[in-house]
Design an enzyme around this catalytic site. Structure first.
Site, PDB file in Angstrom:
ATOM      1  N   LYS A  13    -131.472  44.949  96.404  1.00  0.00           N
ATOM      2  CA  LYS A  13    -131.863  45.790  95.257  1.00  0.00           C
ATOM      3  C   LYS A  13    -130.887  46.950  95.135  1.00  0.00           C
ATOM      4  CE  LYS A  13    -135.819  45.550  92.983  1.00  0.00           C
ATOM      5  NZ  LYS A  13    -136.142  44.264  92.331  1.00  0.00           N
ATOM      6  N   THR A  60    -136.307  40.915  96.646  1.00  0.00           N
ATOM      7  CA  THR A  60    -135.648  42.223  96.451  1.00  0.00           C
ATOM      8  C   THR A  60    -136.707  43.280  96.143  1.00  0.00           C
ATOM      9  OG1 THR A  60    -135.222  41.934  94.082  1.00  0.00           O
ATOM     10  CG2 THR A  60    -133.554  41.081  95.593  1.00  0.00           C
ATOM     11  N   ARG A 185     -94.862  73.124  89.424  1.00  0.00           N
ATOM     12  CA  ARG A 185     -95.614  72.368  88.420  1.00  0.00           C
ATOM     13  C   ARG A 185     -97.103  72.665  88.546  1.00  0.00           C
ATOM     14  NH1 ARG A 185     -95.901  66.106  90.866  1.00  0.00           N
ATOM     15  NH2 ARG A 185     -96.612  66.740  92.929  1.00  0.00           N
ATOM     16  N   GLN A 238     -98.567  62.961  98.154  1.00  0.00           N
ATOM     17  CA  GLN A 238     -98.597  62.204  99.411  1.00  0.00           C
ATOM     18  C   GLN A 238     -98.687  63.144 100.604  1.00  0.00           C
ATOM     19  OE1 GLN A 238     -96.753  61.496  96.713  1.00  0.00           O
ATOM     20  NE2 GLN A 238     -95.993  59.403  96.699  1.00  0.00           N
ATOM     21  N   HIS A 266    -101.560  64.274  85.224  1.00  0.00           N
ATOM     22  CA  HIS A 266    -100.339  65.002  84.842  1.00  0.00           C
ATOM     23  C   HIS A 266    -100.606  66.068  83.775  1.00  0.00           C
ATOM     24  CE1 HIS A 266     -98.177  62.105  87.183  1.00  0.00           C
ATOM     25  NE2 HIS A 266     -98.599  61.097  86.436  1.00  0.00           N
TER      26      HIS A 266
HETATM   27  O1  URC Z   1     -96.553  64.124  94.078  1.00  0.00           O
HETATM   28  C1  URC Z   1     -96.051  63.199  93.424  1.00  0.00           C
HETATM   29  N1  URC Z   1     -95.814  61.992  94.027  1.00  0.00           N
HETATM   30  C2  URC Z   1     -95.234  60.924  93.364  1.00  0.00           C
HETATM   31  O2  URC Z   1     -95.025  59.840  93.959  1.00  0.00           O
HETATM   32  C3  URC Z   1     -94.905  61.124  92.011  1.00  0.00           C
HETATM   33  N2  URC Z   1     -94.352  60.315  91.061  1.00  0.00           N
HETATM   34  C4  URC Z   1     -94.287  61.021  89.920  1.00  0.00           C
HETATM   35  O3  URC Z   1     -93.847  60.589  88.811  1.00  0.00           O
HETATM   36  N3  URC Z   1     -94.771  62.301  90.102  1.00  0.00           N
HETATM   37  C5  URC Z   1     -95.169  62.378  91.405  1.00  0.00           C
HETATM   38  N4  URC Z   1     -95.737  63.385  92.111  1.00  0.00           N
END
Ligand code: URC
Length: 309
Positions: A13, A60, A185, A238, A266
């Protein structure tokens, strides 16, 4: 005659909505608000799929009843922590029905936060503040005489944005690259964070600091995003992800590994040069948020295997 075989099956469920209130004698009350999914599996259920044989099928509807039954009969401390409640439901199913080999229980919480007046918590009134959602999953499997438990917990939809101290430079460039180097940015993401732990000891699991891990994982995520300079040494989502996960692994010994999914939502500076206005790179003040597509950065981070440290 059918020749196909079942590769996997699970039934149960979903979206069982349960609210548990705990009332203390002094008037202080607690609330837990859950949506529960229960799934049973085991070879014994194959014939219900292939032969229409329902003899071993736990309805269930009964599974839904068990969620409410346990919500009422378990000690409150085993209901109010979602990880513990999920593992209790799953263990109950596996113990009660000997033909169930695995029970998977997922709980999505609705976080009611206590109202504050003059810095004091109200005894029984709550509001919905944050937008992130906490969830947990217990997989309880029969293991000889005992039970094995694997848990995933986490939160999703924690939306954050910073207006500086983020960059993305020195990345691979070739004839298909159009993105400019970005020394500074706007960075925004909607965090999904998940951590895992494994246990063969239900008793020990009941005592694990699940609420502290949840609060710590959220706090670490925000703190690294806003403050930790290590996150920006490599200047990317990352590198922030890695530092966030590393902090959780360092702070909580019970956690086996940590997974993050970080969309890079973005915000590009709008090019106003056609109007004689500088709005790129260091001059950027006006941005166009881009709903789609977004970057999508994921990783699972764990401790090194023993002996490799
Ligand atoms: O922090 C980021 N990692 C990416 O792999 C990546 N690729 C991208 O176009 N902008 C960013 N920014």
């Amino acid at each position: 005659m059918e020749t196909s075989i079942i590769k996997s099956q699970a039934y149960g469920k979903d979206r069982v909505r349960i609210v548990r209130v705990v009332r203390r004698a002094d008037g202080w009350q607690e609330i837990a608000d859950y949506s529960v999914c229960v799934l049973l599996s085991g070879e014994a259920f194959e014939s219900s799929y292939t032969k229409g044989d329902n003899k071993l099928v736990v309805a269930t509807d009964s599974q839904k009843n068990i969620v409410y039954y346990l919500g009422k009969t378990l000690p409150p401390c085993r209901v109010m922590v979602p990880e513990v409640f999920a593992s209790e439901i799953a263990a109950f199913m596996v113990k009660k029905y000997s033909h169930v080999t695995t029970c998977h229980v997922k709980i999505i919480t609705k976080p009611w936060e206590r109202m504050m007046f003059d810095s004091k918590g109200h005894p029984h009134s709550f509001c919905r503040e944050g937008k992130e959602t906490r969830w947990t999953e217990a997989f309880v499997t029969r293991k000889g005489e005992g039970l094995g438990v694997r848990m995933n917990s986490g939160f999703y939809d924690l939306e954050v944005l910073k207006t500086t101290n983020s960059s993305f430079t020195d990345f691979w460039r070739d004839e298909l690259t159009t993105l400019p180097e970005m020394a500074d940015r706007v960075l925004s993401t909607k965090v999904l964070c998940q951590w895992t732990f494994v246990s063969d000891d239900l008793e020990a699991l009941r005592a694990a600091p699940f609420d502290r891990i949840f609060a710590g994982a959220k706090r670490n995520t925000l703190d690294v995003f806003a403050n930790d300079p290590r996150a920006w040494v490599h200047a990317s989502v990352q590198s922030a992800l890695y530092v966030m996960a590393d902090r959780i692994l360092n702070d909580f010994a019970d956690v086996d590994d940590v997974y993050y999914a970080l969309p890079n939502i973005h915000y590009f500076p709008f090019d106003l040069s056609k109007f004689g206005l500088k709005n790129l790179q260091a001059d950027a003040q006006v941005y166009m948020p881009i709903a789609d597509p977004s970057g999508y950065i994921t990783a699972t981070i764990s401790r090194p295997p023993k002996g490799k440290i």
